[in-house]
Enzyme design. Structure first.
Site, PDB file in Angstrom:
ATOM      1  N   GLU A 173       0.817  -1.231   0.000  1.00  0.00           N
ATOM      2  CA  GLU A 173       0.000   0.000   0.000  1.00  0.00           C
ATOM      3  C   GLU A 173       0.850   1.280   0.000  1.00  0.00           C
ATOM      4  OE1 GLU A 173      -2.996  -0.162   3.070  1.00  0.00           O
ATOM      5  OE2 GLU A 173      -4.114  -1.739   2.029  1.00  0.00           O
ATOM      6  N   TYR A 244     -12.162  -3.318   0.856  1.00  0.00           N
ATOM      7  CA  TYR A 244     -12.926  -3.725   2.027  1.00  0.00           C
ATOM      8  C   TYR A 244     -14.325  -3.133   1.924  1.00  0.00           C
ATOM      9  CZ  TYR A 244      -8.455  -5.111   4.045  1.00  0.00           C
ATOM     10  OH  TYR A 244      -7.238  -5.715   4.278  1.00  0.00           O
ATOM     11  N   GLU A 292      -5.693  -8.260  -0.550  1.00  0.00           N
ATOM     12  CA  GLU A 292      -6.438  -7.880   0.655  1.00  0.00           C
ATOM     13  C   GLU A 292      -7.885  -7.644   0.245  1.00  0.00           C
ATOM     14  OE1 GLU A 292      -5.100  -4.918   3.433  1.00  0.00           O
ATOM     15  OE2 GLU A 292      -2.981  -5.337   3.022  1.00  0.00           O
TER      16      GLU A 292
END
Length: 501
Positions: A173, A244, A292
């Site tokens: 990231e 997410y 992720e």
């Protein structure tokens, strides 16, 4: 009652089912490692200090790869701190999660855990506070057989044979201002390229993943991927994607359609990568590592410590998931499967305790969260080729996407066994949907099994006291009529439907 139709034909394939789709993530975050996978003295602990109950659940989940050691943690991590005699390892401040890292669990412990668990390691290097020299040292330590300083150091530390790690993430990231060593796309792209080039000079056959955007909502999304790949296209195999999702403000309809965002994310990154490749007149295709992804609320009672409070393994991000969360996780897996032509690897974040499908208590029990079930069953039954399905379903309106289909689905076909698996979600909140699956081209299919995960209370949560009131159960409505599978899908549900010719 709503109705929808899905048409599948084994002649129309997308890509092979990639076992890498069923990866997960172990980061030094909260209790993921300490009292998660590692707890010496626990009643189930083995001679290495690994919790046997967690190992059993990880195997049941069908985990294929594990990304380690981060995550945000890796951008400030010195891998050397986690090797050698445990009593001599230094304690360090972990700036990412405002915690104290004891380094009792490090590289050797992780590699032993992967061997015991039967999973492939996906190792991340620190390109935040460190760079090329440290990455080369770690690679030499891990993979060089003998003779060099780092190889002999590993052997002296108890691992005579090399670890043979082939799957590597080049940082984490780096587009995020919260990241230690945050860089511009050009700065990171050049660093990633030189690190990859150096690693390949040592071991040419590595699989290397460059950092993509940490979410599609980042202001640099798209430009970041383009600039990084303009620097590193020839040196890397994949670029990462992170996403997410959560239910916000009671907007269940938008939340249930989260896979639309994942589909758009994949399509956008693939288009950007292909544009860079076309400009370079390259025939190479860059894959995507969705390393992720999950449901994450950021609203649990435990907050990051502050000031002089630097605890060891605090309770952080321990979301307790609902039935609706599990349905969304199942739908995200549907998205990952149908994008298998470009998504070559994926890691659900994380494995234990921190936003995880497995929960534990120190010295106590381990149990399955709601999100455990769609992951485990999809990993178990997705085999062979991913099929290109045609879906005809009613739509519903929601605030985030405008309109979304009530039913989403994907199918896989294993030519060796003749088995077809259909994975389907019903996003309707007001009642069941009758799904008709046209099985043309599959011979005379017989129903093997139909399992559905649903509950009248879509916000029911599994706890240590009750993790089994809601489990995947046989769907008695499923039947095959004249080559068509017919099944009633309850409101807000995930299902796997298995057939064999």
């Amino acid at each position: 009652m709503h109705s929808a139709t899905v048409v599948i034909d084994p002649a129309f394939t997308i890509a092979p089912v990639r076992r890498g789709t069923f990866g997960t993530f172990v980061e030094h975050l909260g209790r993921c490692v300490y009292t998660g996978i590692y707890e010496p003295g626990h009643p189930t602990a083995d001679e290495h200090g690994f919790r046997g109950d967690v190992l059993a659940l990880a195997r049941e989940m069908g985990v294929s790869t594990v990304r380690y050691p981060g995550g945000n943690f890796v951008s400030g991590y010195n891998w050397e701190d986690g090797v050698g005699p445990v009593s001599e390892r230094p304690e360090r401040l972990d700036l990412a999660w405002h915690s104290t890292e004891t380094n009792a669990f490090g590289l050797h412990e992780f590699m032993t855990w992967t061997q015991v668990a039967g999973v492939e390691p996906m190792m991340a290097v620190n390109l935040g506070t460190r760079g090329l020299p440290e990455a080369l040292d770690l690679l030499e330590y891990s993979n060089q057989r003998r003779g060099t300083a780092r190889a002999e150091q590993r052997r002296a530390n108890g691992a005579d044979e090399p670890f043979g790690i082939t799957f590597w993430c080049l940082g984490n990231e780096m587009d995020g201002p919260w990241q230690l060593g945050h860089k511009t796309a050009r700065e990171y792209g050049r660093l990633a390229a030189e690190t990859a080039r150096g690693m390949r000079q040592m071991f040419p056959d590595l699989t290397l993943v460059a950092c993509g955007s940490s979410s599609s909502g980042m202001p640099t999304f798209g430009d970041w991927e383009r600039e990084v790949l303009e620097e590193a296209y020839d040196q890397v195999d994949m670029i990462s994607a992170h996403a997410y999702y959560r239910e916000q403000n009671g907007d269940l309809g938008s939340f249930l359609a989260s896979a639309q965002d994942m589909d758009h994310f994949v399509a956008s990154v693939a288009a950007t990568a292909d544009a860079v490749g076309a400009a370079r007149k390259s025939t190479k295709k860059i894959g995507i590592s969705f390393d992720e992804w999950n449901v994450w609320y950021h609203e649990d009672e435990s907050k990051l410590p502050k000031g002089e409070d630097w605890p060891v393994a605090p309770r952080l991000e321990e979301d307790v998931y609902t039935v609706a969360d599990a349905v969304v996780v199942g739908n995200l897996l549907i998205s990952l499967l149908r994008n298998s032509d470009r998504v070559h690897s994926a890691s659900q974040a994380q494995l234990v305790n921190a936003l995880a499908p497995i929960m534990t208590e120190p010295g106590g029990a381990a149990w399955r969260q709601t999100t455990f079930h769609p992951f485990a069953l999809t990993s178990r039954y997705a085999r062979g080729q991913v099929l290109r399905v045609a879906i005809d379903a009613p739509t519903y309106e929601n605030a985030r996407f405008g309109t979304s289909a009530l039913v989403d689905a994907v199918a896989t076909h294993d030519a060796e066994t003749g088995e077809v698996a259909v994975f389907a979600v019903n996003r309707a909140v007001d009642g069941p949907t009758t799904l008709r699956v046209d099985l043309r081209g599959t011979g005379a299919p017989a129903l093997v099994e139909a399992l559905t995960y649903a509950h009248d209370d879509v916000h029911w949560r599994a706890t240590e006291a009750d993790a089994e009131t809601v489990l995947p159960t046989a769907n008695a409505t499923a039947r095959v009529e004249d080559g068509v599978l017919v099944v009633d899908l309850p409101a807000v549900s995930w299902s796997v439907l298995r057939l064999r010719a």
